[in-house]
Each structure stands twice: as structure tokens, then as C-alpha cells.
Scaffold this active site. Structure first.
Site: not given
Length: 328
Positions: A11-12, A36, A121, A153
Site C-alpha cells: 500500500f505505502i 503486497g 519504516a 510486532y
């Protein structure tokens, strides 16, 4: 400039690739398509002017030989490849930890080898169970027990941050860490637990909007356009090297209020349905009650000022999802 985006079919990543291509840069992406999709980048491959400057590698970042060639070729690296979404992480705990930690280790090692600028990120999840606002980059970290895999996570992404800062301090690697707060926009899927596309999809199908817990938990949401704008400037700014920055919106909303706004915006006949956490996710889940970023640090660095409020974000997502054949 040659830009490498790991997770570039996500998405990003797909939006970031599109922005760099629009600037005239060469873009290389690597993605294993675990979360993805080639649909996210199909328009970039088909676009005449872009296709000659857009190079797609379907592979894992764990493939060191492929990564060696890609990092060596490019000038700048954006490392976005990671396990994402609460549901995906709870269902794939070992794979999520391995990808997030070992994958980032490979990226950092190779960027250091070739002396390439890199943006890592990270996520607002690293803050853990804080209830105050705003969250700032120097806040302490508060996690639940290791028996709650929901925190795996957050802990793995925190290790990514430690590794990044260690490389900067010991080798001078030009690395920047961006903590993202609920990035939203077209091409995001609700399949892995992302709340806005999941609720919008339910509303468009006139299904009950499923709200976990009592809906009082609050979040802020950031338009992907604002995130992409920030990423492009952070990776070029010397003042960002060796630093951690929040990247997020500032409009706090409860999930219950969010669901009501989505129903109103879509004109849906959907009802709101509260589902206990243990019924939705099982015993391994704990929620973060509040997640609001302080953005003074990134504002001072690059003038970050989110241009898209929540209503604008929701309108774009609804418009995008209405055009999809499955409404999801």
C-alpha cells in the site's frame, strides 16, 4: 536518482514508487507479495513513461544476493517490507518476527556496505500501552507480557530501531527511522485487520460494522500522500540521520465515532456491532487504548503539516472502494 523500495508492491510502497516516478527518478522495488499486490503497481508498469524507469523484483528481502545487487545499484533505500496488520501477525508469529528483524538486518548491513542513505519504516506500535497524548519520540516503552503475541510486532520493530541507531552511532550510516501512525488511503486492504478499509467495505456491502472492544479506543489517521511527502524529504535531510520521528495525523477519534462517520458518509444501512477482543483475536491480543502522535520534531525538521483531515481521507477511501468490483 535511483531509488529502492522494499515492500514496493504494498500500500505505502506503491504510492511512494509512484511519487518518485512522477519526479523522473528510476525506481526499483522488491516484494514477496505476502501482503503486497501486483494490482497496486499495475498502472505504473503499464504507463509508457514510467515503464522504462520502473523495475520490479518479486522476491524476498531475505535473499541476500538479490538485495546485494539492488542496494548496490540504487542511491537511496526506503525499507518498508515488513509483516503488517494485527491479524496477519497473530496468524504468522514466527514469519513476522523473522522478516522484521532479519530482513532489516540485511538491509542495514548492505546499506552500510555501500554507504547508501536509508529510511526505516517503523510503527507507533512501539510505544506500547501508553494512554497519554501526545506520544513523543523520547517516551518510555510499555509492553504486555511475551505470552501476548500481539506485542511481538512492536518488539520486533523496536529492535529494528535499535539496530538502525547502532549503525548510525558506530559507522555513521545515514539512516532515519519513521514511526507511522495508521497510514490510510487508496489501495489499502482490510484483509489483515486495517480498520478503515475493513469498516468502509462492510458499510458499502451494508453489512454490520464490526467494532472490537467497546469502541472507546482512539486513533489518529494519516493520509498516505502526507506520509510519502515526508519520506521523500526525510531521507534527503542530514538533520534526520540517526534520529527517530513520528509521522502521523493529529485528529483523534474513537473507533466507535469513526464507524458512525463511515456509515453516514457511505449512506449505508449497516448496524454497528461490538465484538469482544477475545472473540475477535483470541487470547494473544491486547489493545492500545490511545495512540496520538506528537509531531513537533518532524515539523521543525521538514515543515511537516498534514494536508488531509479525516473527512478527506475517508472520502478518498470510499470513492476508491466504490469503484472496486468487490467493494473491498
Amino acid at each position: 536518482m535511483r531509488v529502492l523500495i522494499t515492500g514496493g508492491a504494498g500500500f505505502i510502497g506503491s504510492h511512494l514508487a509512484e511519487a518518485y516516478l512522477a519526479n523522473g527518478d528510476e525506481v526499483y522495488i522488491i516484494d514477496d507479495l505476502s501482503t503486497g499486490s501486483l494490482d497496486n503497481i499495475a498502472h505504473l508498469k503499464e504507463k509508457g513513461g514510467y515503464s522504462k524507469r520502473f523495475f520490479v523484483h518479486i522476491d524476498t528481502i531475505m535473499n541476500r544476493e538479490v538485495m546485494l545487487e539492488l542496494v548496490g545499484t540504487c542511491d537511496v533505500v526506503h525499507h518498508l517490507a515488513a509483516a503488517v496488520g494485527v491479524e496477519y501477525i497473530l496468524n504468522n508469529p514466527m514469519e513476522s518476527i523473522t522478516t522484521n528483524i532479519q530482513g532489516t538486518e540485511i538491509v542495514l548491513e548492505l546499506c552500510n556496505k555501500f554507504k547508501k542513505r536509508v529510511l526505516i519504516a517503523s510503527t507507533s506500535e512501539v510505544y506500547g500501552k501508553h494512554t497519554h497524548a501526545p506520544l513523543v519520540e523520547t517516551d518510555n516503552i510499555i509492553y504486555g507480557p511475551s505470552s501476548k503475541f500481539r506485542w511481538s510486532y512492536a518488539a520486533s520493530k523496536l529492535m529494528d530501531e535499535f539496530m538502525s541507531l547502532a549503525y548510525f552511532r558506530t559507522t555513521g550510516l545515514q539512516v532515519t527511522v519513521a514511526r507511522l501512525f495508521n497510514t490510510v488511503g487508496p489501495r489499502q486492504t482490510g484483509t489483515y485487520g486495517m480498520v478503515i478499509p475493513r469498516l468502509v467495505g462492510q458499510a458499502l456491502r451494508n453489512e454490520p460494522l464490526t467494532i472490537y472492544g467497546d469502541g472507546s479506543q482512539t486513533r489518529t489517521f494519516t493520509d498516505v500522500k502526507d506520509v510519502v511527502w515526508a519520506f521523500q524529504r526525510m531521507v534527503e535531510n542530514e538533520g534526520a540521520f540517526g534520529e527517530v520521528f513520528n509521522v502521523g495525523g493529529i485528529e483523534e477519534v474513537s473507533i466507535l465515532e469513526l464507524a458512525k462517520r463511515i456509515v453516514a458518509l457511505t449512506g449505508s444501512s449497516s448496524e454497528l456491532k461490538l465484538i469482544p477482543y477475545d472473540e475477535a483475536f483470541g487470547k494473544d491480543f491486547e489493545d492500545m487504548q490511545r495512540r496520538v502522535p506528537g509531531v513537533d520534531k518532524i515539523r521543525k525538521l521538514i515543515g511537516f503539516d498534514p494536508k488531509n483531515d479525516l473527512d478527506a481521507i475517508l472520502t478518498r477511501v470510499v470513492s476508491y472502494m466504490r469503484k472496486r468490483p468487490d467493494g473491498a
